[in-house]
Enzyme design. Structure first.
Site, short mmCIF file in Angstrom:
data_model
loop_
_atom_site.label_atom_id
_atom_site.label_comp_id
_atom_site.label_asym_id
_atom_site.label_seq_id
_atom_site.Cartn_x
_atom_site.Cartn_y
_atom_site.Cartn_z
N HIS A 1 83.72 -10.96 -16.47
CA HIS A 1 82.43 -10.85 -15.81
C HIS A 1 82.23 -9.40 -15.36
O HIS A 1 83.15 -8.76 -14.88
CB HIS A 1 82.41 -11.77 -14.58
CG HIS A 1 81.19 -11.65 -13.73
ND1 HIS A 1 80.00 -12.26 -14.07
CD2 HIS A 1 80.96 -11.00 -12.58
CE1 HIS A 1 79.09 -11.97 -13.14
NE2 HIS A 1 79.65 -11.22 -12.22
N ASP B 1 74.63 -21.49 -4.67
CA ASP B 1 74.50 -20.04 -4.84
C ASP B 1 73.08 -19.68 -5.27
O ASP B 1 72.55 -18.67 -4.82
CB ASP B 1 75.52 -19.51 -5.85
CG ASP B 1 75.38 -18.00 -5.99
OD1 ASP B 1 75.62 -17.29 -4.99
OD2 ASP B 1 75.00 -17.51 -7.07
N ARG C 1 69.01 -14.70 0.25
CA ARG C 1 69.59 -13.40 0.63
C ARG C 1 68.73 -12.26 0.10
O ARG C 1 68.54 -11.23 0.76
CB ARG C 1 71.02 -13.29 0.08
CG ARG C 1 72.03 -14.12 0.86
CD ARG C 1 73.33 -14.26 0.11
NE ARG C 1 73.94 -13.00 -0.22
CZ ARG C 1 74.68 -12.77 -1.33
NH1 ARG C 1 74.91 -13.73 -2.18
NH2 ARG C 1 75.19 -11.58 -1.54
N SER D 1 79.90 -15.56 -3.77
CA SER D 1 78.86 -15.88 -4.76
C SER D 1 79.41 -15.70 -6.18
O SER D 1 79.28 -16.59 -7.04
CB SER D 1 77.65 -14.96 -4.51
OG SER D 1 76.81 -14.90 -5.61
N LYS E 1 80.95 -19.08 -8.96
CA LYS E 1 80.43 -19.33 -10.31
C LYS E 1 81.54 -19.22 -11.35
O LYS E 1 81.61 -20.00 -12.30
CB LYS E 1 79.29 -18.35 -10.62
CG LYS E 1 78.03 -18.68 -9.82
CD LYS E 1 76.95 -17.65 -9.98
CE LYS E 1 77.19 -16.41 -9.17
NZ LYS E 1 76.09 -15.51 -8.96
N1 URA Z 1 76.15 -10.93 -8.08
C1 URA Z 1 76.30 -12.22 -7.71
O1 URA Z 1 76.54 -13.09 -8.54
N2 URA Z 1 76.19 -12.51 -6.39
C2 URA Z 1 75.94 -11.59 -5.44
O2 URA Z 1 75.86 -11.93 -4.29
C3 URA Z 1 75.77 -10.26 -5.85
C4 URA Z 1 75.90 -9.97 -7.19
#
Ligand code: URA
Length: 433
Positions: A82, A161, A168, A183, A187
């Site tokens: 990622h 999320d 946010r 966050s 995932k």
């Molecule tokens: N990328 C994400 O997946 N979450 C965040 O909070 C910031 C960047």
């Protein structure tokens, strides 16, 4: 339990316990708590910070808010990668097939681009016929048979999320290390792979603007991975200037193809080799980095990595005649050279400005619902450290838009020159495991 007590507790700088975190996450997802109360809680978390225990509990609560993917039917160690996002970041297009050609099982769920950063799914979809919407069964079958699949999210993965990130975004509470780390990791963990490699970008075109912040985030990401028994490692890499030369979907696919043929830009090739070597180590295919780099080199030189890319594209419906002959891809109506206004060494090519300019040319989305133009973007002709003379071509823009003179002046301003010699930028800044 009630939300007001939880907000008050966090406002007063106290640590929330697991039950309180589970409560606010699950009730928020069920729409039983209004946005204004969660906004207040997020701001309290942002200002007072969250402890590592709270980060782990929040990550867990978010994972439990939706489906999780089980990859047990896929034989062997399943690897995922990622990137926190950048400009010209086509790394997964190369690293995925490269490690799959070394017998790694690369099972990745990817995302789309937003703002100045691009997304792997958009790049893949710029290949005619390519589908990124496989069922989970087909996804697993493909990874089992050819070693690689990259798709979009097709299940209700981490709905908490989605809601919290959107909130946010509009309440100035994105930039908190604990909230960002939970966050990202929720995932990744819900996606079911055994190993996770995170490419944390740092610089003007990245989410993390300073090395100190990038290191803080990376340390927390690795610690979360450890708690969830996932081999998690981080490469901190440079996003001060764009990665490679190409920015924009088809343009980046072409650069990825060149790199898989071992004819890619230096910085991008170094990054792909390093990512691949870490994944080979995580997958226990090799015993040390030297063995990893040798295997990677062999796969690039023998053409096996490129063949694996074609196999992957074909398996997901993509027309490989475009991969065999990249000149077949559509060109934008306007292909225009941009020339240097000064003589000197290039000191900076501001990645954020180049990313925003590419978006203005049609390559990216301002908001999630925007359409993108796969042919649009920018191809740099120079990198930081290069010497240029006035009037030399510094980049070429590709666009189907009629008016682009403002974009050209923004691009020119993104280039900063110096009379003194400037060192090339280092792509790999740190490795945390
Ligand atoms: N990328 C994400 O997946 N979450 C965040 O909070 C910031 C960047």
């Amino acid at each position: 339990m009630n939300i007001l007590d939880i907000i008050e507790k966090k406002r007063d700088g106290k640590e929330l316990n697991k039950q309180e975190i589970n409560f606010f996450v699950s009730e928020y997802v069920k729409n039983n708590i209004p946005d204004y109360q969660i906004s207040a809680l997020l701001m309290a978390m942002f200002i007072n910070n969250i402890s590592f225990k709270e980060i782990v509990n929040l990550t867990n609560a978010m994972i439990c808010s939706g489906d999780t993917i089980c990859l047990r039917e896929i034989n062997g160690i399943k690897a995922d990668k990622h990137s926190t996002g950048g400009v010209g970041d086509k790394t997964s297009l190369v690293v995925g097939p490269l490690v799959a050609s070394c017998n790694v099982k690369f099972a990745k769920m990817s995302g789309r681009g937003l703002g100045h950063t691009g997304g792997t799914l958009d790049k893949l979809e710029s290949i005619p016929g390519m589908s990124i919407t496989l069922t989970n069964e087909k996804f697993k079958k493909q990874v089992n048979s050819i070693g690689i699949s990259i798709i979009g999210q097709n299940t209700n993965l981490v709905p908490a999320d989605k809601k919290l990130y959107a909130l946010r975004d509009v309440t100035a509470t994105v930039e908190n290390i604990g909230l960002i780390a939970s966050s990202i990791m929720s995932k990744k963990i819900a996606s079911g792979s055994d190993t996770i490699l995170l490419d944390v970008k740092v610089g003007s075109g990245a989410f993390m603007k300073t090395l100190q912040r990038a290191k803080e985030l990376s340390t927390v990401l690795v610690k979360i991975g450890r708690q969830f028994k996932k081999d998690t490692r981080v490469l901190i890499t440079n996003m001060q200037e764009p990665l490679g030369y190409a920015v924009g979907n088809i343009l980046e696919v072409k650069e990825a193809i060149a790199t898989l043929k071992n004819e890619g830009p230096e910085d991008f090739t170094i990054l792909c080799r390093k990512c691949a070597s870490v994944i080979l180590l995580q997958s226990k295919i090799v015993n040390n980095e030297k063995e990893a780099l040798k295997m990677i080199n062999d796969k690039l030189i023998s053409g096996e990595a490129f063949s694996k890319f074609k196999e992957f594209i074909k398996a997901q419906g993509g027309d490989i005649s475009y991969i065999d002959n990249p000149n077949k891809f559509n060109l934008a109506k306007h292909v225009v050279e941009v020339r240097a206004e000064k003589t000197g060494y290039i000191k900076e090519i501001n990645a954020l400005s180049i990313g925003k300019s590419a978006m203005q040319l049609g390559a990216g989305r301002k908001v999630k619902t925007d359409n993108i133009d796969f042919a649009a973007g920018i191809v740099l002709k120079k990198k930081v450290g290069d010497y240029v003379k006035r009037n030399d071509v510094i980049c070429v823009i590709h666009t189907n838009k009629k008016n682009f003179s403002d974009v050209i002046s923004d691009i020119k301003n993104a280039f900063v020159f110096s009379d003194k010699k400037v060192d090339k930028q280092k792509i790999i800044i740190d490795y945390i495991s």
